[in-house]
Write an enzyme that holds these catalytic residues in place. Structure first.
Site, PDB file in Angstrom:
ATOM      1  N   LYS A 120      33.603  25.784   8.259  1.00  0.00           N
ATOM      2  CA  LYS A 120      33.342  25.706   9.695  1.00  0.00           C
ATOM      3  C   LYS A 120      34.488  26.286  10.512  1.00  0.00           C
ATOM      4  O   LYS A 120      34.265  26.847  11.578  1.00  0.00           O
ATOM      5  CB  LYS A 120      33.047  24.257  10.115  1.00  0.00           C
ATOM      6  CG  LYS A 120      31.668  23.784   9.659  1.00  0.00           C
ATOM      7  CD  LYS A 120      31.189  22.576  10.430  1.00  0.00           C
ATOM      8  CE  LYS A 120      29.742  22.243  10.054  1.00  0.00           C
ATOM      9  NZ  LYS A 120      29.208  21.090  10.739  1.00  0.00           N
ATOM     10  N   LYS A 203      23.341  26.900   2.842  1.00  0.00           N
ATOM     11  CA  LYS A 203      22.606  25.676   3.167  1.00  0.00           C
ATOM     12  C   LYS A 203      21.833  25.855   4.482  1.00  0.00           C
ATOM     13  O   LYS A 203      22.323  26.491   5.404  1.00  0.00           O
ATOM     14  CB  LYS A 203      23.640  24.552   3.321  1.00  0.00           C
ATOM     15  CG  LYS A 203      23.084  23.207   3.649  1.00  0.00           C
ATOM     16  CD  LYS A 203      24.208  22.189   3.794  1.00  0.00           C
ATOM     17  CE  LYS A 203      24.759  22.093   5.201  1.00  0.00           C
ATOM     18  NZ  LYS A 203      23.847  21.529   6.184  1.00  0.00           N
ATOM     19  N   LYS A 206      21.402  22.830  10.990  1.00  0.00           N
ATOM     20  CA  LYS A 206      20.895  22.850  12.360  1.00  0.00           C
ATOM     21  C   LYS A 206      21.774  23.692  13.261  1.00  0.00           C
ATOM     22  O   LYS A 206      21.328  24.154  14.297  1.00  0.00           O
ATOM     23  CB  LYS A 206      20.700  21.426  12.893  1.00  0.00           C
ATOM     24  CG  LYS A 206      21.926  20.564  12.981  1.00  0.00           C
ATOM     25  CD  LYS A 206      21.538  19.226  13.616  1.00  0.00           C
ATOM     26  CE  LYS A 206      21.764  18.060  12.692  1.00  0.00           C
ATOM     27  NZ  LYS A 206      23.174  17.796  12.376  1.00  0.00           N
TER      28      LYS A 206
HETATM   29  P1  ATP Z   1      25.610  20.948  11.187  1.00  0.00           P
HETATM   30  O1  ATP Z   1      25.229  22.378  10.932  1.00  0.00           O
HETATM   31  O2  ATP Z   1      25.864  20.636  12.626  1.00  0.00           O
HETATM   32  O3  ATP Z   1      26.713  20.442  10.278  1.00  0.00           O
HETATM   33  P2  ATP Z   1      23.637  19.815   9.427  1.00  0.00           P
HETATM   34  O4  ATP Z   1      22.262  20.374   9.393  1.00  0.00           O
HETATM   35  O5  ATP Z   1      24.568  20.156   8.310  1.00  0.00           O
HETATM   36  O6  ATP Z   1      24.279  20.130  10.844  1.00  0.00           O
HETATM   37  P3  ATP Z   1      24.583  17.075   9.446  1.00  0.00           P
HETATM   38  O7  ATP Z   1      24.414  16.234  10.663  1.00  0.00           O
HETATM   39  O8  ATP Z   1      25.929  17.681   9.196  1.00  0.00           O
HETATM   40  O9  ATP Z   1      23.475  18.230   9.507  1.00  0.00           O
HETATM   41  O10 ATP Z   1      24.158  16.246   8.163  1.00  0.00           O
HETATM   42  C1  ATP Z   1      23.269  15.139   8.240  1.00  0.00           C
HETATM   43  C2  ATP Z   1      22.745  14.793   6.864  1.00  0.00           C
HETATM   44  O11 ATP Z   1      21.804  15.799   6.445  1.00  0.00           O
HETATM   45  C3  ATP Z   1      23.814  14.728   5.789  1.00  0.00           C
HETATM   46  O12 ATP Z   1      23.508  13.670   4.901  1.00  0.00           O
HETATM   47  C4  ATP Z   1      23.676  16.044   5.078  1.00  0.00           C
HETATM   48  O13 ATP Z   1      24.130  15.992   3.729  1.00  0.00           O
HETATM   49  C5  ATP Z   1      22.177  16.254   5.153  1.00  0.00           C
HETATM   50  N1  ATP Z   1      21.853  17.686   5.087  1.00  0.00           N
HETATM   51  C6  ATP Z   1      22.250  18.624   5.987  1.00  0.00           C
HETATM   52  N2  ATP Z   1      21.760  19.815   5.635  1.00  0.00           N
HETATM   53  C7  ATP Z   1      21.040  19.619   4.490  1.00  0.00           C
HETATM   54  C8  ATP Z   1      20.288  20.495   3.626  1.00  0.00           C
HETATM   55  N3  ATP Z   1      20.200  21.788   3.897  1.00  0.00           N
HETATM   56  N4  ATP Z   1      19.683  19.953   2.553  1.00  0.00           N
HETATM   57  C9  ATP Z   1      19.773  18.627   2.276  1.00  0.00           C
HETATM   58  N5  ATP Z   1      20.469  17.755   3.039  1.00  0.00           N
HETATM   59  C10 ATP Z   1      21.095  18.248   4.128  1.00  0.00           C
HETATM   60 MG    MG Z   2      26.596  19.462   8.387  1.00  0.00          MG
END
Ligand code: ATP
Ligand code: MG
Length: 341
Positions: A120, A203, A206
């Site tokens: 990041k 991955k 969002k």
């Molecule tokens: P950001 O990009 O802002 O980090 P994010 O999509 O990674 O957002 P988080 O809020 O960081 O979401 O993570 C929330 C939960 O969702 C965590 O338990 C994380 O491991 C899970 N998670 C995030 N992305 C994935 C994915 N692509 N597949 C499975 N689990 C995910």
């Molecule tokens: Mg995340």
């Protein structure tokens, strides 16, 4: 759940950042499993980690809206505020109070080794916020301020849970106590790492700048079908055995999503779709995704029209969370020698 935490009552904690709309990855990797654990009858505490979202710039109005939308997503997916404690992190100041103590326990080297920090912060680490570096220490506090024993997360959070364990171990050693549990990550199910639709090595997130890389829980049927149709793939038909997907990251990801949405594993999904061309498989996947996500999206829209009700649920959850966190923080202060009169 494993039974290693003999001296601590099982308690589940997890959170999601209100850093944008919810993705299919968040749903399959985290929120759907939060619901399963709630329904297993264990004590469950689920947070909207708004202070984590702030580690990268958030427009204030967007942060407010995203926090309510995340709460709507939790509720629409099946979390029940009478059975789980649901709240946003900033309403429970014990998280940040414990995080300061953990900032003094964790070592710089530990933080700088975190893959997510490197990803990041990118090439310009000097210009990243101090919060982005310190974030895993706040995450350890989120978990340990409740003495949580189990944390359901996606695969990408494994390293942060290991750091949480390292902080608990060092704290317990430094002060000669057995006070914080050694928390277990719970990384289970068919979709612990849903990948980007544009790049099978990244991955789904969002915060990805490309909306085409992810499926949002609020996408309508046309948007879902369009994103799946345009998802990157290769020219081969689907194999009939999982081994045939080993070197095909994008194909494996789509089959994995199909498997998770139909509550089976990759082998089970391939028994149904093995041998098909993508031109046939992609519409099947789109139909399945719409069928599973549309009810959640409809319920989210309905809840978003009642922001006062969402705020009431979060306020009530925060009060219940504080009832658990405050005595654990007070005991921590006592252990480390901070006076309270
Ligand atoms: P950001 O990009 O802002 O980090 P994010 O999509 O990674 O957002 P988080 O809020 O960081 O979401 O993570 C929330 C939960 O969702 C965590 O338990 C994380 O491991 C899970 N998670 C995030 N992305 C994935 C994915 N692509 N597949 C499975 N689990 C995910
Ligand atoms: Mg995340």
């Amino acid at each position: 759940m494993s039974e290693t935490q003999t001296s601590f009552t099982p308690r589940v904690f997890s959170g999601v950042q209100p850093s944008g709309g919810l993705t299919l990855g968040n749903y399959l990797g985290a929120i759907r499993r939060f619901v399963d654990m709630q329904n297993d009858g264990i004590e469950t505490i689920y947070c909207m980690v708004d202070l984590h979202a702030m580690t990268v710039w958030q427009e204030p109005d967007a942060l407010r809206r995203n926090t309510r939308e995340l709460a709507a997503g939790y509720l629409a997916a099946g979390l029940d505020p009478t059975r789980s404690i649901l709240f946003n992190q900033s309403q429970v100041p014990e998280h940040t109070q414990l995080a300061w103590i953990f900032n003094c326990v964790a070592r710089m080297g530990w933080m700088q080794r975190m893959t997510q920090w490197k990803d990041k912060a990118g090439k310009n680490q000097q210009n990243a916020s101090l919060g982005l570096l310190a974030y895993p220490s706040l995450m350890a506090a989120d978990i340990l301020v409740y003495h949580a024993t189990h944390v359901p997360v996606g695969e990408d959070q494994k390293q942060h849970i290991e750091l949480t364990r390292d902080i608990a171990i060092k704290f317990n050693n430094d002060f000669g106590v057995d006070f914080f549990p050694i928390t277990e990550p719970v990384i289970e199910g068919a979709a612990t790492r849903v990948m980007s639709l544009r790049d099978g090595t990244r991955k789904m997130s969002k915060s990805d700048p490309s909306d085409m890389a992810r499926i949002n829980l609020t996408d309508d049927a046309d948007a879902i079908a369009n994103k799946i149709r345009k998802a990157r793939t290769d020219p081969e038909p689907l194999p009939s055995e999982p081994e045939g997907l080993a070197a095909r990251a994008e194909a494996r990801n789509l089959v994995n999503i199909y498997a998770a949405l139909s509550d089976t594993d990759i082998a089970g999904a391939l028994r149904e779709v093995g041998g098909k061309q993508f031109s046939e498989f992609k519409p099947m996947l789109a139909d399945l995704a719409v069928e599973k996500l549309a009810p959640i999206s409809t319920e989210m829209s309905r809840l978003m029209e009642q922001p006062d009700e969402i705020d009431r649920i979060l306020g009530d959850g925060a009060a219940r969370a504080r009832d658990i966190a405050a005595p654990i923080l007070a005991k921590t202060y006592e252990i480390v020698g901070l006076l309270r009169s």
